[in-house]
Write a protein that holds these residues in place. Structure first.
Motif, short mmCIF file in Angstrom:
data_model
loop_
_atom_site.label_atom_id
_atom_site.label_comp_id
_atom_site.label_asym_id
_atom_site.label_seq_id
_atom_site.Cartn_x
_atom_site.Cartn_y
_atom_site.Cartn_z
N ALA A 314 0.82 -1.21 0.00
CA ALA A 314 0.00 0.00 0.00
C ALA A 314 0.85 1.26 0.00
N GLU A 315 2.08 1.14 0.51
CA GLU A 315 3.00 2.28 0.52
C GLU A 315 3.88 2.34 -0.72
N GLY A 316 3.54 1.54 -1.74
CA GLY A 316 4.25 1.63 -3.01
C GLY A 316 5.17 0.47 -3.33
N GLY A 317 5.28 -0.53 -2.46
CA GLY A 317 6.14 -1.67 -2.72
C GLY A 317 5.46 -2.69 -3.61
N THR A 318 6.26 -3.57 -4.19
CA THR A 318 5.77 -4.67 -5.01
C THR A 318 5.92 -5.96 -4.23
N VAL A 319 4.82 -6.67 -4.04
CA VAL A 319 4.82 -7.91 -3.27
C VAL A 319 4.12 -9.00 -4.06
N ARG A 320 4.74 -10.17 -4.13
CA ARG A 320 4.11 -11.34 -4.73
C ARG A 320 4.09 -12.46 -3.71
N GLU A 321 2.92 -13.02 -3.47
CA GLU A 321 2.78 -14.16 -2.58
C GLU A 321 2.58 -15.43 -3.39
N VAL A 322 3.39 -16.45 -3.12
CA VAL A 322 3.26 -17.74 -3.79
C VAL A 322 3.05 -18.80 -2.71
N ALA A 323 1.86 -19.38 -2.67
CA ALA A 323 1.55 -20.45 -1.73
C ALA A 323 1.62 -21.78 -2.46
N VAL A 324 2.46 -22.69 -1.97
CA VAL A 324 2.71 -23.95 -2.65
C VAL A 324 1.93 -25.07 -1.96
N PRO A 325 0.92 -25.63 -2.62
CA PRO A 325 0.14 -26.71 -2.00
C PRO A 325 1.00 -27.95 -1.76
N GLY A 326 0.73 -28.63 -0.67
CA GLY A 326 1.40 -29.89 -0.38
C GLY A 326 2.82 -29.76 0.11
N ALA A 327 3.28 -28.53 0.37
CA ALA A 327 4.65 -28.32 0.86
C ALA A 327 4.60 -27.86 2.31
#
Length: 349
Positions: A314-327
């Motif tokens: 929200a303050e201008g950063g770039t964030v990517r969340e990757v949730a890996v099933p079964g790990a």
């Protein structure tokens, strides 16, 4: 003086590097390229990154240090009142000794907390930040709510007194067996990875875990009694206390300038860093595994991390969340292809 050894099988070499703070042991492959620093978790060493380092193409220079109190790095005491700053300052000293001005940071579990602390203190030196099943920005244990509100002013439910005494004893004894759920090998098999998966280099990882220095200055650290459940509060020394929310909070992460891109990759079935962590005393109390539970809520570790990273975005950063099933907790070991692809994407962002 720097000494080094080379593993001819995978091209990895290990050496000890003197810095202005301590001598750090690190593992690397090459001396050139954009530096990518891999920070390991609690009760482990750089060995847990050995299979990940060769995933990077030649344009990158992967470096995996042992943090203080683990592996071949000097076992200096840990001042927990500084939170994770002993480790972040050690990292700054190592990069200075290596002549590195800017680097990509990859932090797993506790190493994710070290990486976030380093970013807050040295934002202009971080090219990108990758968090692999990271500890909550509000520490481990003793909080509730997405904003990390303390359950008790003394930090009860976190710190050195929350470790399993049997696990600590088996670490100190060098237990390599699996006759107890509290043996290092059993913890590796049942919690670092999602069962029934077992790692190819299991013996090497167990040896890595057994380098953990134990005692009040290291793992788990000291503790003090608390008048509230579960009856124990953090002390001022050692690794679990530097992870306590009483000493370690990263409320300022969204304020850093400049903001490097952030990748948050995690195993969906993690039992260590979880909203229902099997290592959080409040959750164990809720499921009847600890007596006397008074209704203290479990720490929503994943939700807290998401809250902090959403503020960062929200303050201008770039964030990517990757949730890996079964790990589970060590997604980089369990799903190396997915981990490597996501990492290369943020490194080139």
């Amino acid at each position: 003086m720097t000494t080094s050894t080379t593993n001819a099988t995978d091209g990895l070499r290990t050496r000890r590097v003197p810095t202005e703070r301590l001598t750090v042991q690190l593992t690397e492959i090459r001396d050139e390229g954009e530096p990518v620093v891999f920070l390991h978790g609690n009760v482990s060493t750089a060995a847990f990154w050995h299979s990940a380092l060769p995933l990077l193409p030649d344009r990158y220079r992967p470096i995996a240090p042992d943090l203080r109190g683990f592996g071949g790095t000097d076992p200096l005491p840990i001042d927990a009142t500084r939170g994770l700053r002993d480790h972040a300052d050690d990292l700054a000293a190592l990069l200075a000794a290596l002549g590195i001005d800017r680097a990509h940071l990859v932090g797993w579990s506790m190493g994710g907390g070290v990486a976030m602390r380093y970013l807050c203190d040295h934002p202009a030196t971080v090219r990108s930040l990758t968090l692999v099943n990271p500890v909550s920005p509000y520490g481990f244990g003793g909080t509730h709510g997405v904003d990390g509100t303390l359950n008790s002013p003394d930090g009860a439910g976190s710190g050195g007194g929350t470790a399993s005494p049997e696990f600590v004893a088996r670490l100190a004894e060098g237990d390599r067996g699996e006759d107890s759920p509290f043996s290092p090998r059993a913890v590796l098999a049942n919690h670092y990875l999602k069962p029934p998966r077992r790692p190819e280099r299991e013996d090497a990882y167990v040896e890595s875990m057994l380098t953990t220095r134990t005692g009040d200055d290291h793992y788990p650290g000291d503790s003090v009694p608390s008048p509230v459940w579960p009856g124990v509060a953090p002390g001022t020394r050692g690794i679990l206390n530097c992870l306590s929310p009483l000493h370690s909070r990263l409320d300022e992460l969204h304020l850093v300038r400049p903001k490097p891109p952030v990748l948050w990759i995690r195993g969906e079935d993690d039992t260590i860093v979880s909203d229902t962590s099997m290592f959080d005393l409040a959750h164990l109390g809720a499921i009847g595994a600890l007596p006397g539970w008074d209704g203290t809520p479990a720490q929503p570790m994943v939700a807290q991390t998401r809250h902090v990273l959403n503020r960062y975005a929200a303050e201008g950063g770039t964030v990517r969340e990757v949730a890996v099933p079964g790990a589970g907790h060590a997604v980089h070991l369990e799903r190396p292809e997915e981990f490597g692809a996501a990492l290369l994407e943020v490194l080139s962002a």
